[in-house]
Design an enzyme around this catalytic site. Structure first.
Site, PDB file in Angstrom:
ATOM      1  NE  ARG A 153      -7.591  -5.147  -6.054  1.00 54.76           N
ATOM      2  CZ  ARG A 153      -7.081  -5.256  -4.828  1.00 54.76           C
ATOM      3  NH1 ARG A 153      -6.228  -4.350  -4.391  1.00 54.76           N
ATOM      4  NH2 ARG A 153      -7.406  -6.249  -4.048  1.00 54.76           N
ATOM      5  NE  ARG A 183      -4.898   7.245   0.324  1.00 56.24           N
ATOM      6  CZ  ARG A 183      -5.788   7.031  -0.649  1.00 56.24           C
ATOM      7  NH1 ARG A 183      -5.613   7.566  -1.846  1.00 56.24           N
ATOM      8  NH2 ARG A 183      -6.847   6.296  -0.435  1.00 56.24           N
ATOM      9  CD  GLU A 222      -5.680  14.166  -0.542  1.00 59.71           C
ATOM     10  OE1 GLU A 222      -4.788  14.056  -1.400  1.00 59.71           O
ATOM     11  OE2 GLU A 222      -6.722  13.492  -0.555  1.00 59.71           O
TER      12      GLU A 222
HETATM   13  P1  NAD Z   1      -2.989  -2.576  -4.445  1.00 55.69           P
HETATM   14  O1  NAD Z   1      -3.037  -3.001  -3.027  1.00 55.69           O
HETATM   15  O2  NAD Z   1      -3.724  -3.398  -5.464  1.00 55.69           O
HETATM   16  O3  NAD Z   1      -1.480  -2.468  -4.931  1.00 55.69           O
HETATM   17  C1  NAD Z   1      -0.468  -1.840  -4.196  1.00 55.69           C
HETATM   18  C2  NAD Z   1       0.850  -2.459  -4.623  1.00 55.69           C
HETATM   19  O4  NAD Z   1       1.896  -1.716  -3.999  1.00 55.69           O
HETATM   20  C3  NAD Z   1       1.012  -3.931  -4.196  1.00 55.69           C
HETATM   21  O5  NAD Z   1       1.404  -4.724  -5.309  1.00 55.69           O
HETATM   22  C4  NAD Z   1       2.103  -3.876  -3.140  1.00 55.69           C
HETATM   23  O6  NAD Z   1       2.926  -5.033  -3.110  1.00 55.69           O
HETATM   24  C5  NAD Z   1       2.881  -2.649  -3.596  1.00 55.69           C
HETATM   25  N1  NAD Z   1       3.755  -2.091  -2.570  1.00 55.69           N
HETATM   26  C6  NAD Z   1       3.647  -2.199  -1.213  1.00 55.69           C
HETATM   27  N2  NAD Z   1       4.711  -1.606  -0.634  1.00 55.69           N
HETATM   28  C7  NAD Z   1       5.479  -1.113  -1.636  1.00 55.69           C
HETATM   29  C8  NAD Z   1       6.716  -0.421  -1.661  1.00 55.69           C
HETATM   30  N3  NAD Z   1       7.375  -0.112  -0.536  1.00 55.69           N
HETATM   31  N4  NAD Z   1       7.223  -0.064  -2.861  1.00 55.69           N
HETATM   32  C9  NAD Z   1       6.585  -0.395  -4.010  1.00 55.69           C
HETATM   33  N5  NAD Z   1       5.414  -1.072  -4.038  1.00 55.69           N
HETATM   34  C10 NAD Z   1       4.868  -1.407  -2.874  1.00 55.69           C
HETATM   35  O7  NAD Z   1      -3.480  -1.061  -4.460  1.00 55.69           O
HETATM   36  P2  NAD Z   1      -4.158  -0.262  -5.669  1.00 55.69           P
HETATM   37  O8  NAD Z   1      -5.628  -0.470  -5.618  1.00 55.69           O
HETATM   38  O9  NAD Z   1      -3.422  -0.529  -6.919  1.00 55.69           O
HETATM   39  O10 NAD Z   1      -3.902   1.254  -5.178  1.00 55.69           O
HETATM   40  C11 NAD Z   1      -2.623   1.827  -5.268  1.00 55.69           C
HETATM   41  C12 NAD Z   1      -2.600   3.200  -4.619  1.00 55.69           C
HETATM   42  O11 NAD Z   1      -3.530   4.076  -5.247  1.00 55.69           O
HETATM   43  C13 NAD Z   1      -2.972   3.211  -3.114  1.00 55.69           C
HETATM   44  O12 NAD Z   1      -2.076   4.120  -2.481  1.00 55.69           O
HETATM   45  C14 NAD Z   1      -4.323   3.833  -3.078  1.00 55.69           C
HETATM   46  O13 NAD Z   1      -4.518   4.492  -1.845  1.00 55.69           O
HETATM   47  C15 NAD Z   1      -4.232   4.808  -4.256  1.00 55.69           C
HETATM   48  N6  NAD Z   1      -5.529   5.192  -4.821  1.00 55.69           N
HETATM   49  C16 NAD Z   1      -5.687   6.475  -5.240  1.00 55.69           C
HETATM   50  C17 NAD Z   1      -6.894   6.875  -5.809  1.00 55.69           C
HETATM   51  C18 NAD Z   1      -7.114   8.279  -6.322  1.00 55.69           C
HETATM   52  O14 NAD Z   1      -8.263   8.656  -6.586  1.00 55.69           O
HETATM   53  N7  NAD Z   1      -6.069   9.068  -6.512  1.00 55.69           N
HETATM   54  C19 NAD Z   1      -7.933   5.955  -5.917  1.00 55.69           C
HETATM   55  C20 NAD Z   1      -7.717   4.640  -5.494  1.00 55.69           C
HETATM   56  C21 NAD Z   1      -6.510   4.260  -4.947  1.00 55.69           C
END
Ligand code: NAD
Length: 334
Positions: free
Chosen positions: A154, A234, A263
């Site tokens: 996403r 993360r 963190e």
């Molecule tokens: P999501 O599940 O929609 O997408 C994650 C994508 O990563 C998927 O398409 C998956 O296939 C891919 N993936 C899995 N293993 C992988 C690998 N080894 N190499 C490359 N890609 C890989 O998740 P999202 O909602 O887009 O969130 C992404 C990240 O952002 C997560 O780590 C989440 O914890 C983090 N996040 C951070 C914050 C913040 O405030 N900083 C907020 C929300 C989410």
């Protein structure tokens, strides 16, 4: 249902109370982080609401279960901090908020890219001191540059779309390529190719055993000399000491972080009157080409409203059918 809400800040309370306007649940707001020492405060609650740095390991889950807690609702998308096999063994249901605002995180990522590239953090401080010299503030046009997106779920897809709007060439690596992302003009390549070709590398994958320290010294050695690395996923997706070494040698041009492996002992609190005890983190803050924000990428009104609504919808569904709307199960670890 009575819900013990850990790691509560005033903004959490505001949006959860708004979402609970019909007062269908009894919310018990607790400021401390959830851990073995604070779990007793959940006594009398059937559900616990937790955030990213709450401790949800086996002893804490067992302790909560013994107190009668049957549902754990996460106010976040990531669930890497939950011992899911133990939750399953205890029959403790786990819900999360898979999507609240991918735009919030993607837009913050863009803010880090622009800040680092155009040295806005340095310009801000300089101008306030009456220093209008431009030396050291030289950036580059993002238009025409190559941006590498690791993880096109996403948030990564949203970030990629924005960077295409900037006129960048966007490369991506994801074990599950998304045809819709491809249709935007994003080219999927292997990770080493992405690292070698990108001027900016942005991480958007979840933290899993496969992605822990994905960006280590070998990956950094593959990156273009002087490239920018941004991590809003993360903290443990990057090996921080390796990144510090790459910054010291000049191989890494700049670094933007919204997350940090350790963190939990730092973020979401005002530590401005204290010495920072984490020497690795303190070293990061000394670099002029590093910008760190304290896990604030999600922090928009829209996201907090959506988080609160989905969190309570998870509780409603569990009450009605014994299962949250967005359950997290052991299978998701695979
Ligand atoms: P999501 O599940 O929609 O997408 C994650 C994508 O990563 C998927 O398409 C998956 O296939 C891919 N993936 C899995 N293993 C992988 C690998 N080894 N190499 C490359 N890609 C890989 O998740 P999202 O909602 O887009 O969130 C992404 C990240 O952002 C997560 O780590 C989440 O914890 C983090 N996040 C951070 C914050 C913040 O405030 N900083 C907020 C929300 C989410």
């Amino acid at each position: 249902m009575r819900i013990a809400v850990y790691s509560t800040r005033p903004y959490d309370r505001h949006f959860l109370e708004q979402a609970n306007a019909a007062a269908r649940h009894e919310l018990v707001f607790l400021e401390p982080r959830l851990d073995a020492a604070t779990l007793a405060a959940a006594a009398g609650s059937q559900a616990v609401c937790a955030f990213v740095n709450d401790r949800l390991d086996a002893p804490v889950l067992r302790g909560l279960h013994a107190l009668g807690v049957r549902l754990l609702v996460l106010r976040c998308a990531g669930f890497n901090h939950v011992d899911l096999p133990v939750a399953a063994e205890l029959g403790l249901a786990v819900g999360r908020v898979p999507e609240y605002s991918p735009h919030a995180v993607a837009e913050h990522t863009v803010a880090l890219v622009l800040t680092l590239n155009r040295r806005i953090h340095r310009a801000f401080a300089r101008v306030r001191e009456g220093n209008f010299a431009l030396d050291g503030l030289l950036g580059f046009d993002l238009h025409g540059r190559t941006v590498g997106v690791v993880g096109t779920g996403r948030i990564g897809a949203c970030f990629g779309r924005i960077m295409i709007g900037f006129g960048c060439r966007v490369l991506a690596f994801d074990p599950q390529p998304d045809p819709e992302v491809q249709a935007l003009g994003v080219a999927y390549v292997a990770l080493p190719e992405l690292l070698a070709a990108s001027d900016v590398v942005s991480l958007h994958c979840p933290l899993t055993p496969q992605t822990r320290h994905l960006i280590d010294s070998a990956a950094l050695a593959r990156m273009k000399h002087g490239a920018m690395l941004v991590n809003t996923s993360r903290g443990a997706v990057i090996d921080t000491p390796a990144v510090i070494a790459a910054l010291k040698s000049g191989r890494l041009g700049s670094l933007g972080l919204d997350v940090y492996e350790e963190e939990g002992d730092l973020f979401f609190r005002d530590l401005s009157g204290e010495a920072i005890r984490d020497d690795v983190f303190a070293r990061l803050l000394t670099f002029p080409n590093v910008v760190v924000t304290g896990h604030q990428a999600f922090f928009t009104e829209d996201a907090l409203r959506a988080i609160a609504q989905t969190t309570l919808a998870n509780v409603d569904a569990f009450e009605a059918h014994g299962r949250p709307v967005h359950p997290v199960s052991v299978e998701r670890l695979a």
